[in-house]
Design an enzyme around this catalytic site. Sequence first.
Site, PDB file in Angstrom:
ATOM      1  N   PRO A   2      -4.867   1.154   5.126  1.00 29.04           N
ATOM      2  CA  PRO A   2      -5.109   2.732   4.207  1.00 29.04           C
ATOM      3  C   PRO A   2      -4.827   3.960   4.968  1.00 29.04           C
ATOM      4  O   PRO A   2      -5.086   3.843   6.383  1.00 29.04           O
ATOM      5  CB  PRO A   2      -6.324   2.095   4.640  1.00 29.04           C
ATOM      6  N   CYS A   3      -5.696   4.961   4.773  1.00 29.06           N
ATOM      7  CA  CYS A   3      -6.066   6.189   5.126  1.00 29.06           C
ATOM      8  C   CYS A   3      -4.971   6.787   5.232  1.00 29.06           C
ATOM      9  O   CYS A   3      -4.058   6.704   5.286  1.00 29.06           O
ATOM     10  CB  CYS A   3      -6.326   5.725   6.636  1.00 29.06           C
TER      11      CYS A   3
END
Length: 472
Positions: A2-3
Amino acid sequence: MPCTTILAGPKATEDGALYISRNEDCSPDDAKRLVYHPAMKNAEGAVFRSFRNDFTWPLPPESLAYISVSDSATDGASEGEAGFNEAGVGITATETIFASAASLAIDPYLPKTGVIEDSLEDSVLPFIHSAREGVLLLGKQVETAGAGEGCGVAFVDSKEIWWFETCSGHRWAAVRLSDDACYVTANHARLQEFDPEDTENCLGSPDLISFAEENGLWKTGVRPFNVRKAYVDENTARDTYYNFARNRVLLEKYCPSLRLKPEEDLTFPVFVKPESKLTLTSIASGLRNRYEGTDSDPYQTDNPHTAWRPISVFRCSQSHILQLKPWLPLAVGAVTWVSWGMPSLGVFVPVFQGAKWFPKAYGIGTHDADSVSAGWAFRKGQTLAMTDYRAFEPIVRRVWDAWEREAEERVNRIQIRYAALVEKSAEEADRFLQLESDRILEDALTRARALENELMTLLTRKISAKFPFNGA
């Protein structure tokens, strides 16, 4: 995996504020909570214990008060992701990154006992008084207990921003962001040139370079030392699809004269001076980027298999922008703008460092939909909009863009009023701030629920038109 992270120094921004920001792309059904943690006295010998593994860390005599954007939980866990403490230090934790197979074969992660994302804010932020102190405390945790996973972490205070990366199970590096620079990263360790003698701008584990040299990760004596080439895999097919394209689109957004090739990320500049000053709005638009205007926009083309992974994804749990204006009183000068869910269909809501509590809806929520939590109030409208992104996204953005403009103006007025009040009475100023904080947060909820009803009405009529089965 993620991210996406965006950082900006005070001379790189239009308002002179320092910014650290990130999308947390993890789970679409995680109703994030706002949690106020009061200052505490800790008993002698007390330790922090992770809720997700066996990581522990000795607690100092006192813990500072802090606010966290935390996971939904029914077991009492905080699992903070971002926020400011009462000393004015902010954190975003963490950007998932990856060390190379070669470095991890020698010094592997310790997932059972090492520091991990779910425990990082709560084991660091309550105990630090500066961004640099945060880097050193986290570095000590990595050196001593080990890293449970690959993490990139940003710290901010009134003077500086630091970017921290784990390099292997017990090695780390961190660099101070220049005041006139911005930095972006998408699930990739991007630090390169590192000078251990320049302790004003570079910090790292004591054996960062010698370990790499002794184990064949870096040729002995070659300088300048390159963190990424020593500890991180170079370009892979996964990176080209998943990471590099996000880095490229943000670098070109803030520096339009750059012409970058997505498959050649090693040639991308690490830190750049933006060609136009960044703003709260331009940082938010970066976190909302979906390659709009191109064939790789998965939502406008209704194609979940486009060439590149977009920055704004439906499974984003929350997005946040920590904004710090050092010339203002800390209570109103440090604001965490939080967007629950997918940022391209979401709204950034201001959370003041000086708030001591939040409306009940913001402190509850689980992974199951409900009719009361803030997390699900924002998520429901996004889920409805995703059924026909091309038709509903303009409606959503009309509502939320207007609300964000109003909110930024309201925040500016609150900051001015608070600064005047606190000169006369700190208690009166704090009462004013708490009242205004409650009003803004409640107003965002009211708008979210009205938007959900508007989308539900339109979708109902659309389905009816598709299946009319009218009589004679």
